[in-house]
Design a protein around this motif. Sequence first.
Motif, PDB file in Angstrom:
ATOM      1  N   ARG A  85      11.834  10.663  -2.750  1.00  0.00           N
ATOM      2  CA  ARG A  85      13.057  10.189  -2.093  1.00  0.00           C
ATOM      3  C   ARG A  85      12.808   9.927  -0.607  1.00  0.00           C
ATOM      4  O   ARG A  85      13.263   8.927  -0.052  1.00  0.00           O
ATOM      5  CB  ARG A  85      14.177  11.210  -2.271  1.00  0.00           C
ATOM      6  N   GLU A  86      12.073  10.820   0.039  1.00  0.00           N
ATOM      7  CA  GLU A  86      11.778  10.643   1.462  1.00  0.00           C
ATOM      8  C   GLU A  86      11.048   9.326   1.713  1.00  0.00           C
ATOM      9  O   GLU A  86      11.319   8.616   2.689  1.00  0.00           O
ATOM     10  CB  GLU A  86      10.912  11.801   1.961  1.00  0.00           C
ATOM     11  N   ARG A  87      10.143   8.972   0.813  1.00  0.00           N
ATOM     12  CA  ARG A  87       9.325   7.772   1.022  1.00  0.00           C
ATOM     13  C   ARG A  87      10.102   6.498   0.722  1.00  0.00           C
ATOM     14  O   ARG A  87       9.864   5.462   1.340  1.00  0.00           O
ATOM     15  CB  ARG A  87       8.044   7.901   0.199  1.00  0.00           C
ATOM     16  N   TRP A  88      11.063   6.565  -0.211  1.00  0.00           N
ATOM     17  CA  TRP A  88      11.947   5.413  -0.409  1.00  0.00           C
ATOM     18  C   TRP A  88      12.909   5.273   0.763  1.00  0.00           C
ATOM     19  O   TRP A  88      13.223   4.150   1.187  1.00  0.00           O
ATOM     20  CB  TRP A  88      12.724   5.555  -1.714  1.00  0.00           C
ATOM     21  N   LEU A  89      13.381   6.388   1.294  1.00  0.00           N
ATOM     22  CA  LEU A  89      14.301   6.329   2.431  1.00  0.00           C
ATOM     23  C   LEU A  89      13.618   5.708   3.650  1.00  0.00           C
ATOM     24  O   LEU A  89      14.270   5.009   4.440  1.00  0.00           O
ATOM     25  CB  LEU A  89      14.823   7.725   2.765  1.00  0.00           C
ATOM     26  N   LEU A  90      12.330   5.933   3.807  1.00  0.00           N
ATOM     27  CA  LEU A  90      11.576   5.289   4.885  1.00  0.00           C
ATOM     28  C   LEU A  90      11.640   3.776   4.742  1.00  0.00           C
ATOM     29  O   LEU A  90      11.878   3.040   5.715  1.00  0.00           O
ATOM     30  CB  LEU A  90      10.124   5.768   4.870  1.00  0.00           C
ATOM     31  N   MET A  91      11.450   3.280   3.528  1.00  0.00           N
ATOM     32  CA  MET A  91      11.536   1.842   3.284  1.00  0.00           C
ATOM     33  C   MET A  91      12.962   1.345   3.483  1.00  0.00           C
ATOM     34  O   MET A  91      13.174   0.268   4.043  1.00  0.00           O
ATOM     35  CB  MET A  91      11.060   1.507   1.871  1.00  0.00           C
ATOM     36  N   VAL A 106       0.836  -1.200   0.000  1.00  0.00           N
ATOM     37  CA  VAL A 106       0.000   0.000   0.000  1.00  0.00           C
ATOM     38  C   VAL A 106       0.874   1.255   0.000  1.00  0.00           C
ATOM     39  O   VAL A 106       0.557   2.249  -0.663  1.00  0.00           O
ATOM     40  CB  VAL A 106      -0.959  -0.008   1.206  1.00  0.00           C
ATOM     41  N   HIS A 107       1.979   1.221   0.716  1.00  0.00           N
ATOM     42  CA  HIS A 107       2.893   2.364   0.749  1.00  0.00           C
ATOM     43  C   HIS A 107       3.373   2.720  -0.658  1.00  0.00           C
ATOM     44  O   HIS A 107       3.337   3.887  -1.059  1.00  0.00           O
ATOM     45  CB  HIS A 107       4.095   2.024   1.638  1.00  0.00           C
ATOM     46  N   ILE A 108       3.803   1.700  -1.405  1.00  0.00           N
ATOM     47  CA  ILE A 108       4.290   1.958  -2.764  1.00  0.00           C
ATOM     48  C   ILE A 108       3.147   2.411  -3.666  1.00  0.00           C
ATOM     49  O   ILE A 108       3.275   3.381  -4.426  1.00  0.00           O
ATOM     50  CB  ILE A 108       4.975   0.709  -3.332  1.00  0.00           C
ATOM     51  N   ALA A 109       2.003   1.715  -3.568  1.00  0.00           N
ATOM     52  CA  ALA A 109       0.878   2.018  -4.459  1.00  0.00           C
ATOM     53  C   ALA A 109       0.251   3.379  -4.165  1.00  0.00           C
ATOM     54  O   ALA A 109      -0.165   4.094  -5.089  1.00  0.00           O
ATOM     55  CB  ALA A 109      -0.180   0.923  -4.350  1.00  0.00           C
ATOM     56  N   ALA A 110       0.180   3.754  -2.893  1.00  0.00           N
ATOM     57  CA  ALA A 110      -0.535   4.979  -2.523  1.00  0.00           C
ATOM     58  C   ALA A 110       0.369   6.170  -2.271  1.00  0.00           C
ATOM     59  O   ALA A 110      -0.003   7.310  -2.556  1.00  0.00           O
ATOM     60  CB  ALA A 110      -1.383   4.720  -1.273  1.00  0.00           C
ATOM     61  N   VAL A 124       9.716  -2.956  -5.712  1.00  0.00           N
ATOM     62  CA  VAL A 124      10.916  -2.191  -5.394  1.00  0.00           C
ATOM     63  C   VAL A 124      11.835  -2.134  -6.605  1.00  0.00           C
ATOM     64  O   VAL A 124      12.353  -1.070  -6.985  1.00  0.00           O
ATOM     65  CB  VAL A 124      11.655  -2.803  -4.191  1.00  0.00           C
ATOM     66  N   ALA A 125      12.039  -3.278  -7.252  1.00  0.00           N
ATOM     67  CA  ALA A 125      12.990  -3.358  -8.365  1.00  0.00           C
ATOM     68  C   ALA A 125      12.610  -2.448  -9.514  1.00  0.00           C
ATOM     69  O   ALA A 125      13.481  -1.789 -10.095  1.00  0.00           O
ATOM     70  CB  ALA A 125      13.095  -4.808  -8.846  1.00  0.00           C
ATOM     71  N   LYS A 150      23.348   5.040  -4.183  1.00  0.00           N
ATOM     72  CA  LYS A 150      24.077   5.797  -3.160  1.00  0.00           C
ATOM     73  C   LYS A 150      23.309   5.903  -1.856  1.00  0.00           C
ATOM     74  O   LYS A 150      23.880   5.712  -0.771  1.00  0.00           O
ATOM     75  CB  LYS A 150      24.395   7.195  -3.692  1.00  0.00           C
ATOM     76  N   GLU A 151      22.019   6.213  -1.940  1.00  0.00           N
ATOM     77  CA  GLU A 151      21.239   6.541  -0.747  1.00  0.00           C
ATOM     78  C   GLU A 151      20.430   5.367  -0.195  1.00  0.00           C
ATOM     79  O   GLU A 151      20.055   5.375   0.975  1.00  0.00           O
ATOM     80  CB  GLU A 151      20.299   7.711  -1.051  1.00  0.00           C
ATOM     81  N   CYS A 152      20.127   4.389  -1.039  1.00  0.00           N
ATOM     82  CA  CYS A 152      19.296   3.250  -0.608  1.00  0.00           C
ATOM     83  C   CYS A 152      19.976   1.939  -1.003  1.00  0.00           C
ATOM     84  O   CYS A 152      19.469   1.192  -1.847  1.00  0.00           O
ATOM     85  CB  CYS A 152      17.912   3.337  -1.240  1.00  0.00           C
TER      86      CYS A 152
END
Length: 212
Positions: A138-144, A100-104, A166-167, A181-183
Amino acid sequence: MSYTLWGEPGSGSFMIEAALAEADQTVELIDLDLTKDEHRSEAFLAINPSGKVPALRFPDGEVMTQSAAILLALDEAHPRARLMPAVGAVDRRFALRWAVHIAAEIYPLIEISDYPLRFAPPETSEVGMRSLVRRRIRERWLLMERQAAGEGSFLLSGFSAIDLAVAVISDWAVGPEWRCKECPKLDAIAKAVARREKIAPIWRRHFPQQPA
């Protein structure tokens, strides 16, 4: 009767094609060229009125859209493929949360990043709008990234359809260099997905410029 998948190479249809491969299912692929507006043709709009890919016709003839929903439905149809953790497992709760995080939280921002003036008055700075949206992505990927299991191959304790999402999505709008670099955990997941035996040829078809 096999599955039929409408998609486009490099799009979210990768996730569905890869999931079907993991489940050892045959699928007829119908690739649309979105640059030629083939997704807006009368024939495709009859299949998916939103004009978006992917769309998947199941063997019983029903058509589903929305990638996250399709992946959950494929998990139900093919439990032996273990596309999602088992019902009742702690990992399943996290899998549903991240789906849901990725989709929404992430996927809708990709369209805004690509076409910012569709969502703002014409006097809005396109560059500024895109910069702001990409910062949110970026913030939401960093959370994951901070909450990934850290196994180097999976988001959770084992492979799941969340790794497919994710891929394919984690470098949209932000780029593989930033992800690397960041994730680093998410980057490792993407590379592991690309190397999976059943998925590798599908990855090469969708992303020939991104070796595993």
